[in-house]
Design an enzyme around this catalytic site. Structure first.
Site, PDB file in Angstrom:
ATOM      1  N   ASN A 131       0.827  -1.202   0.000  1.00 20.79           N
ATOM      2  CA  ASN A 131       0.000   0.000   0.000  1.00 20.79           C
ATOM      3  C   ASN A 131       0.868   1.262   0.000  1.00 20.79           C
ATOM      4  OD1 ASN A 131      -1.816   2.073   0.521  1.00 20.79           O
ATOM      5  ND2 ASN A 131      -2.406   1.306   2.543  1.00 20.79           N
ATOM      6  N   CYS A 139      -4.832   0.378   5.743  1.00 16.22           N
ATOM      7  CA  CYS A 139      -4.454  -1.034   5.783  1.00 16.22           C
ATOM      8  C   CYS A 139      -4.354  -1.550   7.218  1.00 16.22           C
ATOM      9  CB  CYS A 139      -3.156  -1.262   5.018  1.00 16.22           C
ATOM     10  SG  CYS A 139      -1.809  -0.165   5.485  1.00 16.22           S
ATOM     11  N   HIS A 140      -4.152  -0.643   8.179  1.00 17.91           N
ATOM     12  CA  HIS A 140      -4.069  -1.059   9.583  1.00 17.91           C
ATOM     13  C   HIS A 140      -5.405  -1.604  10.089  1.00 17.91           C
ATOM     14  CE1 HIS A 140      -5.481   3.127   9.674  1.00 17.91           C
ATOM     15  NE2 HIS A 140      -6.067   2.833  10.818  1.00 17.91           N
ATOM     16  N   GLU A 168      -7.877   4.403  17.626  1.00 15.61           N
ATOM     17  CA  GLU A 168      -9.179   4.425  16.957  1.00 15.61           C
ATOM     18  C   GLU A 168     -10.257   3.687  17.743  1.00 15.61           C
ATOM     19  OE1 GLU A 168      -8.864   2.966  12.950  1.00 15.61           O
ATOM     20  OE2 GLU A 168      -7.705   4.692  12.297  1.00 15.61           O
TER      21      GLU A 168
END
Length: 191
Positions: A131, A139-140, A168
């Site tokens: 990526n 992508c995480h 998050e």
């Protein structure tokens, strides 16, 4: 070839960089522990890029990434990335990743299902490892089966991935759990 520019900026978890050509991003760099390390990595990946100030869409991206790393639920999927520069398979994977909101996750297998390639979980992992726009293309937020982390190419590797997911407040499983509010790295291992 158009002129590439880059901008380094500090966040709550390290020094990041954005690389652009014209009005779209051709790359992004995950947090590094310091500016020197970030500059060295940037020089290897984008040796022709010139340093520039963040204005317009770049300044918007910097503010969004900083806010995300400060714990705000911030969407970055609207930022302009040069998706046509990657293979069709990778583009499909990145489009699915772009649809994952902050605080949510999918597995490599679920991404493979969504692009119509069941059984391609490993290839999805390879695509995410390539990526060019990490954080913008999140992508995480893609994990291995069973809530395992999978890989991550940032400085600090999987620890950085876990740190971002913790910021998050991401759920790594659909199952409610007694330890759901603990940082991801501190959760007891499943047996």
């Amino acid at each position: 070839m158009a002129i590439q520019h880059f901008h380094l900026f500090d966040t709550a978890i390290g020094t990041c960089a954005l690389i652009w050509e014209g009005e779209r991003f051709v790359g992004a760099q995950l947090p590094e522990r310091d500016e020197d390390t970030a500059r060295r990595r940037l020089a290897r990946r984008y040796p022709q890029a010139d340093e520039a100030r963040a204005t317009g869409f770049v300044a918007e991206a910097v503010a969004g990434i900083r806010a995300l790393f400060d714990g705000e639920k911030r969407e970055l999927a609207h930022l302009p990335v040069a998706l046509e520069t990657v293979s069709d398979f990778n583009r499909k994977v990145y489009e699915v990743a772009l649809s994952i909101p902050p605080g949510e996750t999918l597995t490599y297998g679920e991404v493979a299902q969504r692009i119509g390639e069941p059984g391609a979980a490993r290839a999805v992992g390879v695509a995410l490892g390539q990526n060019p726009w990490p954080i913008i293309v999140p992508c995480h937020r893609v994990l291995a089966a069973g809530g395992k982390t999978g890989g991550f190419s940032a400085d600090g590797g999987v620890e950085t991935k876990l740190r971002i997911l913790t910021i998050e407040k991401a759920r790594t499983s659909a199952e409610p759990g007694l330890f759901g509010e603990l940082p991801l790295a501190a959760r007891p291992a499943r047996r």
